[in-house]
Structure formats: C-alpha cells, structure tokens
Scaffold this active site. Structure first.
Site, PDB file in Angstrom:
ATOM      1  CE  LYS A   1      -3.761  -2.587   2.081  1.00  0.00           C
ATOM      2  NZ  LYS A   1      -4.555  -2.970   3.248  1.00  0.00           N
TER       3      LYS A   1
ATOM      4  CD  GLN B   1      -3.456  -4.505   6.423  1.00  0.00           C
ATOM      5  OE1 GLN B   1      -3.547  -3.480   5.760  1.00  0.00           O
ATOM      6  NE2 GLN B   1      -3.896  -5.664   5.981  1.00  0.00           N
TER       7      GLN B   1
ATOM      8  CG  ASP C   1      -9.669  -0.207   4.871  1.00  0.00           C
ATOM      9  OD1 ASP C   1      -9.538  -0.666   3.722  1.00  0.00           O
ATOM     10  OD2 ASP C   1      -8.871  -0.439   5.802  1.00  0.00           O
TER      11      ASP C   1
HETATM   12  N1  GUN Z   1      -6.692  -6.949   6.191  1.00  0.00           N
HETATM   13  C1  GUN Z   1      -7.002  -7.760   5.148  1.00  0.00           C
HETATM   14  N2  GUN Z   1      -7.635  -7.066   4.186  1.00  0.00           N
HETATM   15  C2  GUN Z   1      -7.735  -5.795   4.614  1.00  0.00           C
HETATM   16  C3  GUN Z   1      -8.283  -4.598   4.045  1.00  0.00           C
HETATM   17  O1  GUN Z   1      -8.821  -4.563   2.945  1.00  0.00           O
HETATM   18  N3  GUN Z   1      -8.162  -3.486   4.811  1.00  0.00           N
HETATM   19  C4  GUN Z   1      -7.587  -3.510   6.024  1.00  0.00           C
HETATM   20  N4  GUN Z   1      -7.532  -2.376   6.688  1.00  0.00           N
HETATM   21  N5  GUN Z   1      -7.078  -4.583   6.580  1.00  0.00           N
HETATM   22  C5  GUN Z   1      -7.147  -5.717   5.872  1.00  0.00           C
END
Ligand code: GUN
Length: 334
Positions: A54, A98, A121
């Site tokens: 990311k 995350q 998100d």
């Molecule tokens: N952990 C696994 N997939 C995701 C996601 O799309 N966003 C976040 N914040 N954590 C994750």
C-alpha cells in the site's frame, strides 16, 4: 468455450494512470498532496507485506504516506490516541488500520474512531450508512474494485440477476448494495442458503466471496455468466490441489515445485463454463489496493478540494515521528 479473462492488473494500470493525473491536478491546482497514514500493529508478516504494498502504491502515484507501527502489546486506548492524532492532522487524507488487530484490542471501537471523511477502507458505520442510502461516501475497496472490473469490461449490470456468495460486512454486504444500486436483481447467499447450486445457476453475475477454495462448481455456472472470484485461498494439501487442478497440469506442476497454490472460491474448471471470469491471482486482488488509492485521492478532494484547509507544506518540511515517504517529486512525477 473458454471464458474471457477479466484482467485485474490491466484495469489497475488503467486506473493508476487516471489517479496519477488526478494527483498531479490536485497538487498543481490546489497545492494539495494527498496522503495516506497506514497503521500496522504488531509484526504479522502477511500484514507487513500488505501494508508495504500500500505504501509502495502511494510512492508510485506520488502520494504522501506515513507508516505507524505500534507494538503488538498496544492497548485500545493507545490506538484511540493514535487515531485521534491522525484525525487532527490536516495532511492526512486517509487512515488505514490494517486488520486484524491484536486480540486485546477492541477493533470496532478503533475503526469507529476514524474520522469518516478519512475512512479510506469504507468500514465506518457512517460510510456504510451512506452506501445503504446510495449517497456519496467512501466505499469498501474490494467491492468497489469488483464494480470497476464489471464496468470497465462492459458487463451489463442493469436488470441482471446477480448472486453474491458470502455476507461479510466488508465484501458481501457492500457488494450486494453496489449491485442493487446499479439496478441488478441481487440475491445474497450464505452457509444456510438452500439449493445453492440452483440459485447460482440463475445468475448472470456471480460474486464469490466466502473463502472456500474451489467451492463454486463449474456446473453451477450458467453458460456465459460473468464470474467475479474474490477468494484467495492458499492450498497446501497435495490431494486437494490435485483434485482442483486435474485439468490444469502446468499449474499442478507449479504446485508441486512450490508446495502451495492460490485458488479462488470458484473451481478452476469454471473457465470452461463462464462467459467472463476473474483469474486468481491477478483478478480482484490488485483492485483492492487500487481502490484504496482511489479513495485516498477522493478523500483529499472532498476534504481539501475546497481550498479551505491550509496548503500542504512541501514534503521536506513535514515533521513526523512515523516513517514517511519523502519523495519530493511533485505528485505523480513517475
Ligand atoms: N486486512 C485484510 N484485508 C484488509 C483490508 O482490505 N483493509 C484492512 N484495513 N485490513 C485488511
């Protein structure tokens, strides 16, 4: 006949090119450098890899980024304090926590503390509420990415029978809402659904997001249907891999060499039944980060596009204790 493969990497590249232009425009016209703060709690290797990707995507698009890495022993209060700081930091347009968080942390409380305007998100109840009532807001990245795949491949949605397998808050439910707002007739299926194969057989669009390798059999797919496979299941059992890949000897060879293979929720044989299908890997996967970047720029425009906020300082004047992307190239120079 073999299905048309819906290439997520190609769509990612297309959207990245658009986002880079938007990031440059935002910088040149409003002196805003969109920025994402990622919070990675603890040292889970898979989460580290996701967050790294990311941050790299931010670099690629010329967005500012900050990575905060609180320890695995952080408490809910520690994280609430960090979220509060990020909410107040006007340079931060998007906050990404995350998941999963360590078990001593109240995940819901932390996610609900994120300013909905920075909730890239799309997990905050305010954004979920906006999605329910079809008002503009930040939409969860994976379902938003699935919609981009359908739209950019001109797959007709209006009037289509769409079946969503899985009812999670972050994929199944928002996906069903997005399809409904695009005028599909939507059925949500789950572990208690009766006659699942027959329900799926009526679908023009199938979105599989229940997390079971190869669960959706090829003969459940209506000939010509569009299949969006959200699953990414790591299969390590040789017997299971052999059963799933019996018609794909080269993939099976690779499994034997590597000891694992990524399999979607849809059986690989569906390639011979569907009209169009996303591969695993390389289908929905790349779209999640793509839409995170899209949401970050969208949040920057919504929050700061009106020029009421102070302009972003040049990156080398930014002070932060977090690791920071200080690439001084103007947004999107590469
Ligand atoms: N952990 C696994 N997939 C995701 C996601 O799309 N966003 C976040 N914040 N954590 C994750």
């Amino acid at each position: 006949m073999t299905a048309r493969v819906l290439d997520g990497l190609k769509i990612r590249d297309e959207i990245f090119a658009e986002l880079r232009r938007q990031a440059v425009d935002l910088y040149l016209q409003q002196h805003v450098r969109a920025g994402l703060a990622a919070v990675l709690v603890g040292d889970d290797p898979a989460s580290q890899l996701y967050v790294k990707s990311k941050i790299e995507a931010c670099h690629h698009l010329g967005l500012a980024s900050w990575m905060h890495t609180p320890s695995a022993s952080s408490t809910t209060d520690d994280l609430l304090k960090l979220v509060d700081d990020l909410n107040r930091d006007y340079r931060v347009d998007g906050i990404l926590i995350q998941l999963p968080l360590p078990k001593q942390v109240d995940t819901k409380r932390v996610l609900e503390a994120v300013d909905p305007a920075k909730d890239v998100d799309g997990f905050h109840p305010i954004n979920l509420g906006k999605l329910v009532s079809n008002r503009p807001g930040l939409v969860a990245c994976t379902p938003a990415g699935c919609m981009e795949i359908l739209r950019r491949n001109q797959i007709p949605i209006e009037g289509a029978n769409a079946v969503v397998l899985g009812r999670s808050d972050i994929v199944g439910k928002p996906m069903a809402l997005l399809l409904m707002h695009a005028n599909a007739t939507v059925t949500i299926c789950h572990s208690k659904t009766r006659d699942l194969p027959d329900v799926v057989r009526r679908a023009d669009i199938v979105v599989a997001a229940m997390g079971k390798a190869g669960y959706v059999a090829a003969d459940w797919i209506k000939p010509g249907a569009a299949v969006i496979d959200v699953g990414t299941n790591k299969v390590t059992d040789p017997a299971e891999a052999t059963a799933l890949l019996k018609n794909f000897p080269r993939r099976l060879e690779k499994f034997h060499a590597k000891g694992s293979v990524l399999i979607g929720d849809v059986h690989p044989d569906a390639i011979n039944a569907a009209g169009a299908l996303t591969p695993v890997p390389g289908g929905v996967g790349p779209m999640t980060i793509t839409m995170l970047m899209s949401n970050t720029i969208k949040a920057a425009k919504l929050r700061r596009g009106d020029s009421t906020a102070p302009p972003s300082p040049s990156p080398d004047t930014q002070k932060d204790t977090a690791q920071q992307n200080t690439t001084p190239s103007a947004a999107g120079a590469r």
